[in-house]
Design an enzyme around this catalytic site. Structure first.
Site, PDB file in Angstrom:
ATOM      1  CG  ASP A   1      30.185  43.491  36.617  1.00  0.00           C
ATOM      2  OD1 ASP A   1      30.977  42.626  37.066  1.00  0.00           O
ATOM      3  OD2 ASP A   1      29.322  43.240  35.756  1.00  0.00           O
TER       4      ASP A   1
ATOM      5  CG  HIS B   1      34.151  40.105  38.452  1.00  0.00           C
ATOM      6  ND1 HIS B   1      33.572  39.093  37.745  1.00  0.00           N
ATOM      7  CD2 HIS B   1      34.537  39.553  39.642  1.00  0.00           C
ATOM      8  CE1 HIS B   1      33.609  37.970  38.463  1.00  0.00           C
ATOM      9  NE2 HIS B   1      34.182  38.226  39.626  1.00  0.00           N
TER      10      HIS B   1
ATOM     11  CG  ASP C   1      24.261  37.767  31.905  1.00  0.00           C
ATOM     12  OD1 ASP C   1      24.689  36.780  31.291  1.00  0.00           O
ATOM     13  OD2 ASP C   1      24.975  38.518  32.582  1.00  0.00           O
TER      14      ASP C   1
HETATM   15  C1  GLC Z   1      30.623  37.276  33.989  1.00  0.00           C
HETATM   16  C2  GLC Z   1      31.519  38.253  34.731  1.00  0.00           C
HETATM   17  C3  GLC Z   1      30.718  39.306  35.442  1.00  0.00           C
HETATM   18  C4  GLC Z   1      29.744  39.978  34.497  1.00  0.00           C
HETATM   19  C5  GLC Z   1      28.932  38.941  33.750  1.00  0.00           C
HETATM   20  C6  GLC Z   1      28.105  39.603  32.674  1.00  0.00           C
HETATM   21  O1  GLC Z   1      29.874  36.548  34.903  1.00  0.00           O
HETATM   22  O2  GLC Z   1      32.294  37.566  35.665  1.00  0.00           O
HETATM   23  O3  GLC Z   1      31.578  40.256  36.005  1.00  0.00           O
HETATM   24  O4  GLC Z   1      28.879  40.815  35.212  1.00  0.00           O
HETATM   25  O5  GLC Z   1      29.753  37.981  33.137  1.00  0.00           O
HETATM   26  O6  GLC Z   1      27.498  38.678  31.873  1.00  0.00           O
END
Ligand code: GLC
Ligand code: AMP
Length: 455
Positions: free
Chosen positions: A34, A176, A440
């Protein structure tokens, strides 16, 4: 009224003792880099003028399907700012990828659900993880924390588990570009109602869920080393790309189910309806699923529950009775045993089984989320205690009252149509350092935490 502060304290102490006992978690499939850029008004306005304001504004009304030009990129960023909503699109064009690279970033961080959870579970909580990393460039490897984090490597036909830094792959970097803005961010005549981000994915691997041979050919052996699995990264699939990865996923789920490994699906926003339906059709093979209100609403839509889908997006805070109804429909239709719903201000978990440990795992996850919002990165389990000082979201009181009235909820637990419903009000950090990866942190902590509480 429930004594939430006391319950929060109990939950973090319980987690500090239990979480490190988990022996292994498998993480598939998406890991990337990222590159985070904190947007600045003057810079962005100058770029918009240069690219052609009218053209840019067009895309801020309606997102393109993917990004093939600079006006599309800038317009999509504006789309997110105007609504305070997250969005992510694939950047197909090399010149746009180059434009983003030259625009630059303020920070490089681990990205992708797998990468973020690998660092959190392995690097911070000390739980051994085996991660799928589609491309291991030197830069990608350098973003992994030290600790029990492993990737499969095959040498002379034999499987070895090595730390990503020891893998020594000189593969591609999947970057990303994350354009973050704070609440109240102003650009042209617009003002962001909430902090959030737009993501442009310059990535040909995660976007099609490329799965490495090391993983596919040795899956059985890998699974023998873990107690839990978390799957994510299906969100970028499209009608054209979903067939092969979904087939591999089905095979993987079969193996995991044979070994009785509980599998969690982190359901990120999946724009393609066909793919959403496919995911719905395999959900019963998962033990657990994690999602937010936009994601739950998008599932209700493909289940033909239009009214409920709209209700989920109509109120702030999100109507908890509508959420419970939607979770019940999802559980009954698919047979998934645990649904973890998170939104700004509160979480719910609907489970086939009972116990306060479900609620306590949610409390632990909320503290981890607040710690992550405060600091950007958490460096130890103990450090999560610092988030106890963050105040509990006031609006969640209304949510708790509604649940108490409807389902006689007590201390965050109720019985609804043969399922247990657990609720917690979360702690909201006023000025978060960044928002990417909080979801996450919540889902990974709650799933692994809950499992550890019954070990
Ligand atoms: C998605 C994005 C990624 C980011 C992640 C965070 O997977 O593609 O870039 O780090 O979400 O939850
Ligand atoms: P997602 O919607 O999957 O990106 O996850 C974002 C989640 O992070 C939300 O549902 C909230 O529960 C949580 N969250 C967002 N902002 C904050 C904040 N400032 N403090 C604490 N939690 C937050």
């Amino acid at each position: 009224m429930t004594e939430w502060e006391g319950l929060y304290k109990g939950a973090i102490e319980r987690a500090i003792k239990s979480v490190p006992k988990v022996k292994g978690v498998l993480l598939g499939y998406n890991t990337n880099i990222d590159a985070i850029k904190y947007l600045e008004r003057k810079d962005l306005e100058e770029r918009i003028e240069k690219a052609g304001r009218d053209e840019v504004l067009k895309y801020s009304e309606e997102l393109p399907e993917k990004i093939t030009s600079v006006p599309q990129l800038l317009g999509s960023i504006l789309w997110s700012i105007r609504r305070g909503k997250a969005a992510e699109l694939f950047v197909e064009s090399c010149p746009v990828r180059f434009y983003m690279k030259r625009w630059g970033w303020n920070e490089l961080r681990m990205g992708g659900q797998v990468g973020i959870m690998a660092n959190l579970l392995g690097g911070v909580y000390g739980v051994p993880v085996i991660a799928h990393v589609p491309q291991l460039s030197r830069l990608q490897a350098s973003l992994f924390l030290d600790g029990p984090i492993y990737v499969p490597k095959v040498e002379n036909g034999k499987l070895k588990l090595v730390h990503p830094k020891e893998f020594q792959g000189d593969e591609e970097s999947c970057i990303h570009f994350i354009y973050e803005f704070p609440r109240g961010f102003k650009v042209l005549e617009f003002e962001a109602p909430r902090e959030n981000r737009f993501i442009g994915a310059a990535d040909d691997y995660n976007t099609t869920v490329f799965i490495r041979d090391e993983f596919r050919e040795n899956f059985d052996e890998i699974v023998k080393k873990v107690q839990l699995a978390i799957i994510s990264g299906l969100q970028a699939l499209t009608e054209e790309t979903y067939k092969e990865p979904m087939e591999i996923l089905r095979q993987h789920l079969e193996v995991l189910n044979d070994y009785n490994i509980p599998v969690h699906l982190e359901f990120a926003f999946t724009p393609d309806e066909k793919v959403r339906k496919e995911i719905l059709s395999v959900l019963g093979k998962f033990y657990s699923v994690g999602l937010n209100e936009v994601e739950l609403s998008s599932i209700m839509e493909v289940m033909g529950e239009k009214e409920l889908a709209e209700k989920l997006l109509a109120h702030d805070p999100v109507d908890p009775i509508a959420v419970t109804q939607a979770m019940l429909k999802l559980a009954k239709e698919t047979g998934v045993k645990r649904i973890h719903f998170h939104t700004y201000g509160y979480y719910l978990a609907l489970t086939e089984y009972r116990g306060e440990h479900v609620r306590d795992a949610l409390l632990f996850a909320a503290l981890a989320a607040a710690a992550k919002a405060m600091k950007g990165n958490i460096t130890s389990l103990e450090e999560i205690r610092d988030a106890l000082s963050v105040p509990i979201n006031e609006k969640a009181r209304m949510v708790e009252e509604a649940l108490a009235k409807e389902y006689s909820m007590n201390n965050g637990i109720a019985e609804v149509e043969g399922y247990q419903l657990a609720f917690i009000p979360t702690k909201i950090v006023e000025k978060p350092k960044s928002t990417v990866g909080i979801g996450d942190t919540i889902s990974g902590s709650a799933f692994v935490g809950e499992f550890s509480f019954v070990l």
